[in-house]
Write an enzyme that holds these catalytic residues in place. Structure first.
Site, PDB file in Angstrom:
ATOM      1  N   ASP A 131       0.848  -1.199   0.000  1.00  0.00           N
ATOM      2  CA  ASP A 131       0.000   0.000   0.000  1.00  0.00           C
ATOM      3  C   ASP A 131       0.883   1.248   0.000  1.00  0.00           C
ATOM      4  OD1 ASP A 131      -2.333  -1.486   0.140  1.00  0.00           O
ATOM      5  OD2 ASP A 131      -2.707  -1.103   2.263  1.00  0.00           O
ATOM      6  N   ARG A 184      -1.879  -0.504  -8.450  1.00  0.00           N
ATOM      7  CA  ARG A 184      -3.211  -0.023  -8.050  1.00  0.00           C
ATOM      8  C   ARG A 184      -3.165   1.506  -8.086  1.00  0.00           C
ATOM      9  NH1 ARG A 184      -4.025  -0.782  -2.049  1.00  0.00           N
ATOM     10  NH2 ARG A 184      -4.574  -2.931  -2.533  1.00  0.00           N
TER      11      ARG A 184
HETATM   12  C1  LIG Z   1      -9.108  -1.041  -2.800  1.00  0.00           C
HETATM   13  C2  LIG Z   1      -8.622   0.282  -2.286  1.00  0.00           C
HETATM   14  C3  LIG Z   1      -7.328   0.396  -1.847  1.00  0.00           C
HETATM   15  C4  LIG Z   1      -6.842   1.643  -1.408  1.00  0.00           C
HETATM   16  N1  LIG Z   1      -5.515   1.757  -1.063  1.00  0.00           N
HETATM   17  C5  LIG Z   1      -5.033   2.979  -0.760  1.00  0.00           C
HETATM   18  C6  LIG Z   1      -3.641   3.177  -0.534  1.00  0.00           C
HETATM   19  O1  LIG Z   1      -2.823   2.252  -0.598  1.00  0.00           O
HETATM   20  N2  LIG Z   1      -3.217   4.438  -0.238  1.00  0.00           N
HETATM   21  C7  LIG Z   1      -4.085   5.500  -0.161  1.00  0.00           C
HETATM   22  O2  LIG Z   1      -3.643   6.626   0.068  1.00  0.00           O
HETATM   23  N3  LIG Z   1      -5.410   5.329  -0.335  1.00  0.00           N
HETATM   24  C8  LIG Z   1      -5.901   4.105  -0.642  1.00  0.00           C
HETATM   25  N4  LIG Z   1      -7.256   3.955  -0.866  1.00  0.00           N
HETATM   26  C9  LIG Z   1      -8.201   5.046  -0.520  1.00  0.00           C
HETATM   27  C10 LIG Z   1      -8.380   6.013  -1.685  1.00  0.00           C
HETATM   28  O3  LIG Z   1      -7.197   6.744  -1.879  1.00  0.00           O
HETATM   29  C11 LIG Z   1      -9.555   6.987  -1.427  1.00  0.00           C
HETATM   30  O4  LIG Z   1      -9.290   7.732  -0.275  1.00  0.00           O
HETATM   31  C12 LIG Z   1     -10.912   6.328  -1.253  1.00  0.00           C
HETATM   32  O5  LIG Z   1     -11.063   5.250  -2.130  1.00  0.00           O
HETATM   33  C13 LIG Z   1     -12.063   7.340  -1.530  1.00  0.00           C
HETATM   34  O6  LIG Z   1     -12.013   7.820  -2.825  1.00  0.00           O
HETATM   35  P1  LIG Z   1     -12.959   7.292  -4.026  1.00  0.00           P
HETATM   36  O7  LIG Z   1     -12.086   7.167  -5.196  1.00  0.00           O
HETATM   37  O8  LIG Z   1     -13.664   6.051  -3.630  1.00  0.00           O
HETATM   38  O9  LIG Z   1     -13.966   8.397  -4.395  1.00  0.00           O
HETATM   39  P2  LIG Z   1     -14.679   9.658  -3.772  1.00  0.00           P
HETATM   40  O10 LIG Z   1     -14.772  10.600  -4.888  1.00  0.00           O
HETATM   41  O11 LIG Z   1     -14.040  10.085  -2.505  1.00  0.00           O
HETATM   42  O12 LIG Z   1     -16.115   9.087  -3.439  1.00  0.00           O
HETATM   43  C14 LIG Z   1     -16.992   8.636  -4.457  1.00  0.00           C
HETATM   44  C15 LIG Z   1     -18.157   7.933  -3.814  1.00  0.00           C
HETATM   45  O13 LIG Z   1     -17.690   6.738  -3.197  1.00  0.00           O
HETATM   46  C16 LIG Z   1     -18.367   6.505  -1.973  1.00  0.00           C
HETATM   47  N5  LIG Z   1     -17.372   6.545  -0.887  1.00  0.00           N
HETATM   48  C17 LIG Z   1     -16.045   6.861  -0.995  1.00  0.00           C
HETATM   49  N6  LIG Z   1     -15.431   6.732   0.199  1.00  0.00           N
HETATM   50  C18 LIG Z   1     -16.389   6.342   1.070  1.00  0.00           C
HETATM   51  C19 LIG Z   1     -16.378   6.039   2.459  1.00  0.00           C
HETATM   52  N7  LIG Z   1     -15.270   6.128   3.181  1.00  0.00           N
HETATM   53  N8  LIG Z   1     -17.540   5.669   3.039  1.00  0.00           N
HETATM   54  C20 LIG Z   1     -18.677   5.550   2.317  1.00  0.00           C
HETATM   55  N9  LIG Z   1     -18.747   5.824   0.994  1.00  0.00           N
HETATM   56  C21 LIG Z   1     -17.621   6.217   0.381  1.00  0.00           C
HETATM   57  C22 LIG Z   1     -19.413   7.581  -1.851  1.00  0.00           C
HETATM   58  O14 LIG Z   1     -20.585   7.086  -2.426  1.00  0.00           O
HETATM   59  C23 LIG Z   1     -18.830   8.703  -2.683  1.00  0.00           C
HETATM   60  O15 LIG Z   1     -19.813   9.559  -3.179  1.00  0.00           O
HETATM   61  C24 LIG Z   1      -7.724   2.742  -1.353  1.00  0.00           C
HETATM   62  C25 LIG Z   1      -9.031   2.616  -1.812  1.00  0.00           C
HETATM   63  C26 LIG Z   1      -9.487   1.418  -2.292  1.00  0.00           C
HETATM   64  C27 LIG Z   1     -10.886   1.345  -2.823  1.00  0.00           C
END
Ligand SMILES: Cc1cc2nc3c(=O)[nH]c(=O)nc-3n(C[C@H](O)[C@H](O)[C@H](O)COP(=O)(O)OP(=O)(O)OC[C@H]3O[C@@H](n4cnc5c(N)ncnc54)[C@H](O)[C@@H]3O)c2cc1C
Length: 341
Positions: free
Chosen positions: A161, A214
């Site tokens: 990660d 990723r």
């Molecule tokens: C499989 C996976 C691995 C990840 N690994 C890392 C990593 O190694 N390092 C890192 O910095 N970040 C990591 N992340 C987190 C990522 O960077 C984002 O902070 C997170 O995914 C929220 O952004 P989004 O792209 O989903 O969209 P956003 O634009 O933030 O949200 C879009 C929609 O998704 C839904 N949503 C998003 N987050 C949430 C929540 N917490 N609770 C409920 N609904 C939500 C809502 O419906 C929202 O309207 C990871 C995320 C995923 C999915």
């Protein structure tokens, strides 16, 4: 000092902090609230209050499969039954001693063994600060070598990660060093964050190297000289980088892109791009978090796209949970209303 406070006083401080936070949100907006929650995610005093307060775990468990690897395997079996794969994460970060890093490493080796024994379809994701990156590059390298040896034995893969920008370079160096060690090259993957300006260059380099990457938006508090301040800019960069990772050039080098987002509009744009450019559905995957947009996970999977669910488990849930709160301030209302109930 903190130790002397009674449980009731701690709960009072925690709830007051949350209530003040809610008022400030109303007054100053979401951006400010995100920064505050991300600050609280790293504050030891806040962690102690939250983890001493059993109802907080009940709310956090919406995003966390349980406290043991058996819980994680059970959650994996459920998502596998729906046709989704998983990546399991033993929660923990920012360890300061080689002994603590070794404890985490041994837990993860046991997890790899459980994955193998249960026959579930899962890889493992690990945090560099959990395995000693702050202690020294040799400590984290040795721990990851041992994890990759176990991944080889149990025939699975490990993704490193990406944490905050203090460790971006060290993490990328670590990934490349492990990847270039013959015996595990194909078992290790990395993560890039679309909110960082530098990620454009990192994508280009990893594309040439045919990496297993990723792409996510990024979940940490970053200064504006390193990361986009506006969410819309991060979203646009995510789409731009996704297209690069799906390009003919990326396919030739063997890059396998994974798009980690719940942003439905973005997912639809990526799908549209892959259709227009005849990209095989098997040559990339979407990834989403346990407990977030299950409906979307199933919908995308039903359309024939590969979906992997990130399933965290363990007792060190606090910072992970707080990052989930920061991503969607509406979760804070859910959290507060459940606590009050
Ligand atoms: C499989 C996976 C691995 C990840 N690994 C890392 C990593 O190694 N390092 C890192 O910095 N970040 C990591 N992340 C987190 C990522 O960077 C984002 O902070 C997170 O995914 C929220 O952004 P989004 O792209 O989903 O969209 P956003 O634009 O933030 O949200 C879009 C929609 O998704 C839904 N949503 C998003 N987050 C949430 C929540 N917490 N609770 C409920 N609904 C939500 C809502 O419906 C929202 O309207 C990871 C995320 C995923 C999915």
């Amino acid at each position: 000092m903190q130790q002397n406070k009674s449980p009731l006083t701690r709960i009072f401080i925690f709830l007051t902090t949350m209530a003040v936070t809610a008022v400030l949100l109303y007054r100053y907006g979401e951006q400010w609230l995100r920064s505050l929650i991300l600050y609280l995610s790293t504050a030891g005093w806040a962690r102690q209050i939250a983890t001493d307060f059993p109802p907080a775990w009940q709310v956090a468990s919406r995003f966390i499969a349980g406290q043991t690897s058996q819980d994680a395997i059970r959650a994996t079996q459920e998502v596998n039954q729906q046709g989704l794969s998983a990546t399991l994460n033993f929660l923990g970060e920012s360890v300061n001693t080689p002994e603590d890093a070794a404890v985490a490493r041994e837990e993860i080796i046991q997890l790899l063994q459980h994955i193998h024994q249960s026959g579930v379809n899962a890889t493992v994701s690990v945090k560099p600060t959990q395995l000693g990156i702050h202690i020294g590059p040799e400590v984290v390298h040795e721990n990851l070598q041992l994890l990759l040896t176990a991944a080889e034995k149990y025939d699975t893969r490990i993704r490193i990660d990406m944490e905050d920008s203090h460790v971006t370079d060290t993490t990328l160096n670590l990934y490349r060093r492990l990847r270039d060690e013959d015996q595990f090259g194909h078992r290790v993957g990395i993560v890039l964050q679309a909110y960082l300006y530098r990620t454009q260059d990192d994508v280009e380099a990893l594309l040439q190297e045919g990496a297993w990457v990723r792409l996510c938006k990024g979940a940490y508090k970053e200064p504006h000289d390193l990361a986009f301040a506006e969410k819309a800019d991060t979203d646009a960069n995510f789409l731009h980088l996704s297209k690069r990772m799906l390009s003919d050039e990326a396919r030739v080098t063997g890059m396998f892109p994974c798009f980690a987002t719940h942003d439905e509009a973005l997912i639809r744009e990526i799908i549209q791009y892959t259709r227009q450019h005849q990209v095989d559905k098997e040559s990339f995957e979407f990834q989403m978090l346990y407990g977030v947009r299950r409906d979307l996970q199933e919908e995308i999977n039903a359309e024939g796209y590969r979906v992997r669910v990130y399933i965290p488990f363990g007792t060190a849930w606090y910072p992970y949970f707080m990052r989930r709160l920061a991503e969607r301030p509406a979760n804070l209302w859910f959290f507060l209303s459940n606590l009050l109930r």
